[in-house]
Design a protein around this motif. Structure first.
Motif, PDB file in Angstrom:
ATOM      1  N   THR A   4      60.079 -43.605-101.837  1.00 32.29           N
ATOM      2  CA  THR A   4      60.443 -42.531-102.754  1.00 32.29           C
ATOM      3  C   THR A   4      61.848 -42.762-103.299  1.00 32.29           C
ATOM      4  O   THR A   4      62.595 -43.625-102.826  1.00 32.29           O
ATOM      5  N   ILE A   5      62.212 -41.960-104.270  1.00 34.95           N
ATOM      6  CA  ILE A   5      63.537 -42.057-104.861  1.00 34.95           C
ATOM      7  C   ILE A   5      64.617 -41.758-103.812  1.00 34.95           C
ATOM      8  O   ILE A   5      65.717 -42.338-103.857  1.00 34.95           O
ATOM      9  N   LYS A   6      64.300 -40.884-102.848  1.00 35.37           N
ATOM     10  CA  LYS A   6      65.254 -40.579-101.776  1.00 35.37           C
ATOM     11  C   LYS A   6      65.475 -41.798-100.882  1.00 35.37           C
ATOM     12  O   LYS A   6      66.597 -42.034-100.413  1.00 35.37           O
ATOM     13  N   ASP A   7      64.405 -42.564-100.644  1.00 35.12           N
ATOM     14  CA  ASP A   7      64.528 -43.771 -99.832  1.00 35.12           C
ATOM     15  C   ASP A   7      65.473 -44.766-100.499  1.00 35.12           C
ATOM     16  O   ASP A   7      66.306 -45.398 -99.835  1.00 35.12           O
ATOM     17  N   VAL A   8      65.362 -44.912-101.816  1.00 35.92           N
ATOM     18  CA  VAL A   8      66.216 -45.843-102.553  1.00 35.92           C
ATOM     19  C   VAL A   8      67.663 -45.372-102.501  1.00 35.92           C
ATOM     20  O   VAL A   8      68.588 -46.163-102.256  1.00 35.92           O
ATOM     21  N   ALA A   9      67.872 -44.082-102.713  1.00 34.93           N
ATOM     22  CA  ALA A   9      69.230 -43.533-102.684  1.00 34.93           C
ATOM     23  C   ALA A   9      69.877 -43.740-101.310  1.00 34.93           C
ATOM     24  O   ALA A   9      71.050 -44.132-101.214  1.00 34.93           O
ATOM     25  N   ARG A  10      69.097 -43.513-100.249  1.00 34.98           N
ATOM     26  CA  ARG A  10      69.604 -43.682 -98.888  1.00 34.98           C
ATOM     27  C   ARG A  10      69.940 -45.150 -98.610  1.00 34.98           C
ATOM     28  O   ARG A  10      70.962 -45.466 -98.004  1.00 34.98           O
ATOM     29  N   ALA A  11      69.094 -46.052 -99.112  1.00 36.60           N
ATOM     30  CA  ALA A  11      69.273 -47.477 -98.835  1.00 36.60           C
ATOM     31  C   ALA A  11      70.527 -48.052 -99.475  1.00 36.60           C
ATOM     32  O   ALA A  11      71.156 -48.961 -98.923  1.00 36.60           O
ATOM     33  N   CYS A  12      70.909 -47.518-100.626  1.00 35.37           N
ATOM     34  CA  CYS A  12      72.092 -48.095-101.283  1.00 35.37           C
ATOM     35  C   CYS A  12      73.275 -47.132-101.315  1.00 35.37           C
ATOM     36  O   CYS A  12      74.283 -47.399-101.976  1.00 35.37           O
ATOM     37  N   GLY A  13      73.163 -46.003-100.611  1.00 35.30           N
ATOM     38  CA  GLY A  13      74.301 -45.112-100.428  1.00 35.30           C
ATOM     39  C   GLY A  13      74.759 -44.394-101.675  1.00 35.30           C
ATOM     40  O   GLY A  13      75.963 -44.213-101.883  1.00 35.30           O
ATOM     41  N   VAL A  14      73.816 -43.974-102.513  1.00 39.62           N
ATOM     42  CA  VAL A  14      74.171 -43.217-103.715  1.00 39.62           C
ATOM     43  C   VAL A  14      73.360 -41.931-103.744  1.00 39.62           C
ATOM     44  O   VAL A  14      72.425 -41.741-102.958  1.00 39.62           O
ATOM     45  N   HIS A  15      73.705 -41.058-104.683  1.00 35.38           N
ATOM     46  CA  HIS A  15      72.973 -39.809-104.834  1.00 35.38           C
ATOM     47  C   HIS A  15      71.641 -40.068-105.528  1.00 35.38           C
ATOM     48  O   HIS A  15      71.502 -41.024-106.304  1.00 35.38           O
TER      49      HIS A  15
END
Length: 320
Positions: A4-15
């Motif tokens: 999900t988009i949240k997984d991507v945000a968490r993986a690269c440390g952005v909102h």
């Protein structure tokens, strides 16, 4: 489960909003951050849901690109450049060909209206009035047509025609045939306007003509009979057809008649004689048209791109 988009945000440390912007408006995201987000998305196998984005943003993230004749070698480089530019902005491009028919052009535009966020209209055959009416339903950027108040990418045909005519005059040519294109063509009008304002020339006008090799073949006999020692043709296809028609009458190019085309397509460089031509910046035009369509506040903006004369083998000194 799919990433999900949240997984991507968490993986690269952005909102999450930064990930969203990376896919919806990448030009608004810092290049380094954008690269990090795209790499994380690729690693996780994340793909944005375009349908959901369309519902959220009110945009389809599609654009239409309509050309007059996809078989004309001038258009593929423009199409490829526009597609690459759009892809970099996370847009898809739907390409359609009107076959030089204004009725087909209108049908295609009406079909695209609900499916795209805007249309790139290249060398249109519709009247300005009809294009203005259709633009009430979908944003346009017009390539090689000037319409008041509408964003446009123009290739400087007048500049190229001036260079071509000066080249021919410098070779001693005075009686010059101008072979135009279809009815209402902006390029033809620009060529004719420059020619009419060039002093010291005896001009013979032929047109309208089909913007194809067949159009050049069809007018070859008339050009040969008019006494011109040089020809400025609407495009390279017309020029190549004209050379073919003259050769069938045992009229040599450039020994008896010099010929210049417009566009700088590959077949002109392979022909014998190699074609002298005005190079039109098709690749730059494709990229710029996409940028104009997507940029905010671009309404009515006009960009004019330079053209250049490429001298090859189809022009020579006028016979005494």
């Amino acid at each position: 489960m799919a990433a999900t988009i949240k997984d991507v945000a968490r993986a690269c440390g952005v909102h999450v909003s930064t990930v969203s912007r990376t896919f919806s408006a990448p030009h608004l995201v810092n290049p380094a951050t954008r690269s990090r987000v795209l790499a994380a998305a690729d690693d996780l196998g994340y793909r944005p849901n375009r349908a959901a984005r369309a519902l959220t943003t009110g945009r389809t993230f599609n654009m239409g690109l309509i050309v007059a004749d996809i078989a004309n070698p001038f258009f593929p480089p423009l199409i490829k450049a526009a597609q690459a530019q759009a892809r970099g902005r996370d847009y898809h491009v739907f390409v359609a060909d009107t076959d030089e028919d204004p009725r087909v052009e209108e049908e295609l535009i009406r079909t695209f209206t609900k499916q795209v966020d805007g249309v790139l209209l290249c060398s249109p055959r519709l009247s300005n009035k009809m294009i203005e009416r259709l633009a009430e339903d979908v944003p346009f950027v017009v390539v090689n047509r000037r319409i008041k108040g509408m964003p446009a990418v123009l290739m400087n045909v007048a500049q190229g025609a001036k260079l071509a005519l000066e080249h021919l005059a410098g070779l001693g040519h005075r009686r010059i045939a101008l072979v135009s294109g279809p009815i209402g063509s902006w390029t033809s009008n620009e060529m004719q306007g420059v020619a009419a304002e060039t002093p010291g020339l005896d001009l013979v006008f032929f047109g309208p003509n089909q913007p194809t090799e067949g159009g050049g073949l069809a007018v070859a006999a008339d050009v040969a009979a008019c006494g011109a020692t040089a020809v400025l043709a609407y495009n390279d296809l017309v020029a190549l057809g004209l050379i073919e028609g003259l050769a069938a009458m045992d009229i040599g190019v450039p020994d008896q008649i010099s010929v210049i085309g417009f566009d700088d397509i590959l077949p002109g460089r392979l022909n014998r004689p190699k074609l002298t031509t005005v190079a039109m910046p098709a690749v730059a035009a494709g990229r710029m048209a996409v940028d104009l369509l997507l940029q905010s506040g671009g309404e009515g903006a006009t960009v004019t791109l330079d053209t250049a004369l490429i001298v090859r083998e189809s022009t020579g000194r006028a016979q005494k």
